[in-house]
Design a protein around this motif. Structure first.
Motif, PDB file in Angstrom:
ATOM      1  N   LEU A 258      -5.920  22.440  33.267  1.00 53.37           N
ATOM      2  CA  LEU A 258      -4.510  22.120  33.452  1.00 53.37           C
ATOM      3  C   LEU A 258      -3.739  23.434  33.517  1.00 53.37           C
ATOM      4  O   LEU A 258      -3.875  24.273  32.627  1.00 53.37           O
ATOM      5  CB  LEU A 258      -3.980  21.298  32.271  1.00 53.37           C
ATOM      6  CG  LEU A 258      -4.422  19.841  32.164  1.00 53.37           C
ATOM      7  CD1 LEU A 258      -3.865  19.217  30.890  1.00 53.37           C
ATOM      8  CD2 LEU A 258      -3.956  19.043  33.374  1.00 53.37           C
ATOM      9  N   PHE A 259      -2.978  23.592  34.584  1.00 54.88           N
ATOM     10  CA  PHE A 259      -2.190  24.811  34.714  1.00 54.88           C
ATOM     11  C   PHE A 259      -0.782  24.451  35.158  1.00 54.88           C
ATOM     12  O   PHE A 259      -0.597  23.479  35.887  1.00 54.88           O
ATOM     13  CB  PHE A 259      -2.783  25.741  35.780  1.00 54.88           C
ATOM     14  CG  PHE A 259      -4.205  26.136  35.514  1.00 54.88           C
ATOM     15  CD1 PHE A 259      -4.516  26.963  34.453  1.00 54.88           C
ATOM     16  CD2 PHE A 259      -5.232  25.693  36.337  1.00 54.88           C
ATOM     17  CE1 PHE A 259      -5.827  27.332  34.202  1.00 54.88           C
ATOM     18  CE2 PHE A 259      -6.548  26.057  36.091  1.00 54.88           C
ATOM     19  CZ  PHE A 259      -6.844  26.879  35.024  1.00 54.88           C
ATOM     20  N   PRO A 260       0.214  25.259  34.786  1.00 54.31           N
ATOM     21  CA  PRO A 260       1.559  25.018  35.321  1.00 54.31           C
ATOM     22  C   PRO A 260       1.509  25.105  36.853  1.00 54.31           C
ATOM     23  O   PRO A 260       0.782  25.933  37.397  1.00 54.31           O
ATOM     24  CB  PRO A 260       2.387  26.165  34.741  1.00 54.31           C
ATOM     25  CG  PRO A 260       1.613  26.692  33.584  1.00 54.31           C
ATOM     26  CD  PRO A 260       0.165  26.436  33.886  1.00 54.31           C
TER      27      PRO A 260
ATOM     28  N   THR B  30      -4.018  15.014  46.723  1.00 50.96           N
ATOM     29  CA  THR B  30      -4.702  13.721  46.795  1.00 50.96           C
ATOM     30  C   THR B  30      -4.472  12.810  45.602  1.00 50.96           C
ATOM     31  O   THR B  30      -4.253  11.622  45.773  1.00 50.96           O
ATOM     32  CB  THR B  30      -6.225  13.899  46.918  1.00 50.96           C
ATOM     33  OG1 THR B  30      -6.612  14.864  45.973  1.00 50.96           O
ATOM     34  CG2 THR B  30      -6.625  14.321  48.288  1.00 50.96           C
ATOM     35  N   THR B  31      -4.552  13.385  44.393  1.00 47.38           N
ATOM     36  CA  THR B  31      -4.524  12.542  43.202  1.00 47.38           C
ATOM     37  C   THR B  31      -3.120  12.077  42.833  1.00 47.38           C
ATOM     38  O   THR B  31      -2.954  11.396  41.823  1.00 47.38           O
ATOM     39  CB  THR B  31      -5.094  13.343  42.023  1.00 47.38           C
ATOM     40  OG1 THR B  31      -4.448  14.603  42.021  1.00 47.38           O
ATOM     41  CG2 THR B  31      -6.581  13.510  42.128  1.00 47.38           C
ATOM     42  N   MET B  32      -2.131  12.482  43.582  1.00 45.28           N
ATOM     43  CA  MET B  32      -0.755  12.303  43.098  1.00 45.28           C
ATOM     44  C   MET B  32       0.106  11.383  43.931  1.00 45.28           C
ATOM     45  O   MET B  32       1.296  11.230  43.647  1.00 45.28           O
ATOM     46  CB  MET B  32      -0.063  13.666  43.009  1.00 45.28           C
ATOM     47  CG  MET B  32      -0.740  14.589  42.050  1.00 45.28           C
ATOM     48  SD  MET B  32      -0.046  16.224  42.165  1.00 45.28           S
ATOM     49  CE  MET B  32      -1.235  17.134  41.200  1.00 45.28           C
TER      50      MET B  32
ATOM     51  N   GLU C 144      -9.220  10.477  40.542  1.00 45.69           N
ATOM     52  CA  GLU C 144      -9.506  11.825  40.072  1.00 45.69           C
ATOM     53  C   GLU C 144     -10.989  11.894  39.759  1.00 45.69           C
ATOM     54  O   GLU C 144     -11.476  11.137  38.923  1.00 45.69           O
ATOM     55  CB  GLU C 144      -8.714  12.036  38.772  1.00 45.69           C
ATOM     56  CG  GLU C 144      -8.080  13.375  38.626  1.00 45.69           C
ATOM     57  CD  GLU C 144      -7.274  13.426  37.343  1.00 45.69           C
ATOM     58  OE1 GLU C 144      -7.441  14.377  36.605  1.00 45.69           O
ATOM     59  OE2 GLU C 144      -6.507  12.495  37.070  1.00 45.69           O
ATOM     60  N   ASN C 145     -11.718  12.745  40.413  1.00 43.67           N
ATOM     61  CA  ASN C 145     -13.153  12.902  40.134  1.00 43.67           C
ATOM     62  C   ASN C 145     -13.933  11.589  40.272  1.00 43.67           C
ATOM     63  O   ASN C 145     -14.895  11.367  39.543  1.00 43.67           O
ATOM     64  CB  ASN C 145     -13.388  13.415  38.708  1.00 43.67           C
ATOM     65  CG  ASN C 145     -12.916  14.833  38.581  1.00 43.67           C
ATOM     66  OD1 ASN C 145     -12.917  15.581  39.544  1.00 43.67           O
ATOM     67  ND2 ASN C 145     -12.516  15.205  37.388  1.00 43.67           N
ATOM     68  N   GLU C 146     -13.507  10.718  41.143  1.00 42.11           N
ATOM     69  CA  GLU C 146     -14.196   9.438  41.237  1.00 42.11           C
ATOM     70  C   GLU C 146     -15.431   9.580  42.132  1.00 42.11           C
ATOM     71  O   GLU C 146     -15.313  10.036  43.275  1.00 42.11           O
ATOM     72  CB  GLU C 146     -13.248   8.398  41.825  1.00 42.11           C
ATOM     73  CG  GLU C 146     -13.690   6.986  41.550  1.00 42.11           C
ATOM     74  CD  GLU C 146     -12.703   5.993  42.147  1.00 42.11           C
ATOM     75  OE1 GLU C 146     -13.124   5.252  43.039  1.00 42.11           O
ATOM     76  OE2 GLU C 146     -11.551   5.986  41.726  1.00 42.11           O
TER      77      GLU C 146
END
Ligand code: B12
Length: 439
Positions: free
Chosen positions: A20-22, A71-73, A404-406
């Motif tokens: 997790l990064f800003p 993609t995940t958002m 996510e990572n599916e």
């Protein structure tokens, strides 16, 4: 004063605890908007809830709301868009980032404007022109789309401007990303739990000249551009001022230009910032002196796109590497004390069970600290996508694309995803038992 709200619509899920990064994209846009004297607020949703984000967004009362989307958002972004639009229908809603850059037409159905690619300069220009207009109607009526590289719209006039990749000179004249206001303390606590380091990201080079079959480069494209060391070190000093002691260089191929790489390492030795660093690295091009310099200047880990344990499949992926090169690089990194993590793809069209098993065995043989196995992900813009696009299982619906990572095949594959997942878990566990338990 025109107010611009920038939203990073990711909410911590716990599925991806180690990274997790800003959001650096928002920080880059914000710095450029502030340079134009526009009032800007960054809304990093990572540690917030949707109701809180909606409440804070509405109380800021923005004129323009920009969303970063990958993609995940999409689902989060569309939920927030709906809620904020309901409360403030007169705002201008804009989408940018990797996914809208690939599918501008889809996103233009929901947003007033989409900005494709490296939009940092053109989006700031757009907001500044809006600010100088008397009203939204006047701004729309007089809009000259050619002024805004990468802009795409359906509802406010039909236009699709080509993207512009910034030159090195332009990159060096940009302000350093505006990291103010992000919840750095929470990011650092999480980062410490995972790596005992307080790590954040930085970009030093943009673009990648390689042509891997599966890769799409929606934002930074093919042309490698390198920032000046002065601007890089200004940013590193700013990062240190927030309490970070480590950076993850998020460049597509940081080690691509060895002259730059050596100069960077030498400057790190001189500046003594107390920062360790890690990066994505190629397995070719480097000599013994470079490996040593990397280590001496604080590099403790590299991430290698190894992809396959079969030379024919590496050719199919157009990686420009082979197993011998990979083995040589991993052992050279290990020799100087740099840990290696590997990215692999299994189930590539053209593979057999035998080549997949060769990849698992190869991964096990390399002494990696960590390995990640992904199923092929046909991103538009990649050669792989052109080959399998007819195979997509369903008409793609971006409101559903929220995984996510599916471990799922997005196209008809002869391989059983359940078997694949089981073999991935077994191999990851054998490489690093603690990591696979938390994944
Ligand atoms: C760092 C990084 C991460 C970090 C965190 C990202 C963060 N907090 O920002 C971590 C490790 C968590 C991560 C995870 C994932 N990532 Co990632 N990541 C990256 C990486 C390497 C760099 C991103 C970055 O900081 N870029 C630098 C900034 C300056 O650029 P930027 O964010 O793109 O913003 C610029 C433009 O996009 C634009 N822009 C951005 N937002 C907006 C908004 C508006 C309104 C406008 C006008 C313009 C605009 O302007 C900015 C300045 O030029 C990129 C690769 C890349 N080269 O970009 C992949 C990338 C973004 N990730 C990708 C993927 C697929 C993932 C994962 C799904 C991988 C996985 N299977 O787990 C996860 C998803 C995690 C999640 N949270 O949902 C893909 C996205 C593909 C896509 N089509 O959406 C990329 C492009 C890599 C790739 N080529 O496949 N990632």
């Amino acid at each position: 004063m025109t107010k611009v709200l920038l939203i990073y619509p990711y909410f911590q899920t716990g599925k991806n605890p180690d990274v997790l990064f800003p959001p650096l994209g928002l920080a880059s846009l914000s710095a450029q908007l502030r340079e134009k004297n526009l009032d800007t607020m960054k809304m990093d949703c990572t540690f917030l809830t949707k109701p809180k984000v909606i409440e804070s967004s509405v109380s800021y009362s923005p004129d323009i709301v920009g969303f970063y989307i990958m993609t995940t958002m999409s689902k989060n972004a569309l939920d927030l868009l709906k809620a904020i639009k309901k409360a403030m229908p007169d705002c201008i809603f804009v989408a940018g980032g990797p996914l809208p850059s690939l599918y501008p037409s889809k996103f233009a159905e929901k947003f007033d404007f989409v900005f494709k690619g490296e939009a940092v300069v053109s989006f700031a220009e757009f907001c500044s022109d809006y600010h100088l207009s008397k009203s939204k109607d006047e701004f729309f009526a007089k809009m000259d789309s050619h002024r805004y590289a990468g802009i795409f719209s359906k509802s406010n006039g039909l236009f699709d401007e080509p993207v512009m990749h910034l030159s090195e000179q332009q990159l060096n004249s940009l302000p350093i990303p505006d990291r103010r206001g992000f919840p750095h303390e929470i990011y650092q606590i999480q980062s410490m739990q995972i790596s005992k380091k307080k790590t954040t990201t930085i970009m030093m080079t943009y673009g990648c000249p390689h042509h891997c079959d599966f890769c799409s480069k929606p934002i930074f494209g093919d042309v490698l551009r390198i920032r000046s060391l002065d601007s890089i070190f200004d940013e590193l000093k700013d990062i240190v001022s927030y309490g970070y002691d480590s950076v993850w260089i998020a460049d597509d191929t940081f080690t691509c230009n060895t002259t730059f790489l050596k100069n960077f390492c030498e400057r790190m030795l001189v500046e003594k910032l107390g920062l360790s660093w890690s990066c994505l690295s190629r397995v070719d091009r480097m000599d013994a002196e470079t490996y040593r310099l990397m280590k001496d200047s604080g590099c403790n880990k590299v991430y290698l796109g190894i992809e396959s344990g079969n030379d024919e499949i590496l050719k199919l992926m157009n990686k420009g590497t082979d197993k011998a090169m990979i083995e040589h690089a991993v052992s050279a990194f290990h020799h100087v004390g740099i840990a290696c993590c590997g990215f692999f793809i299994v189930g590539y069209p053209g593979e057999t069970i035998k080549t997949i098993e060769e990849t698992f065995s190869f991964a096990l043989s390399l002494g990696l600290e960590q390995a990640t196995f992904n199923l092929p992900y046909p991103l538009p813009g990649s050669k792989l996508y052109e080959r399998v696009t007819g195979l997509y299982r369903d008409e793609w619906n971006f409101e559903d694309w929220n995984f996510e990572n599916e471990p799922t095949f997005l196209f008809e594959s002869e391989f059983d995803p359940k078997w694949m997942q089981q073999r991935i878990e077994e191999t990851m566990h054998a490489i690093n038992p603690s990591h696979s338990e938390s994944a």
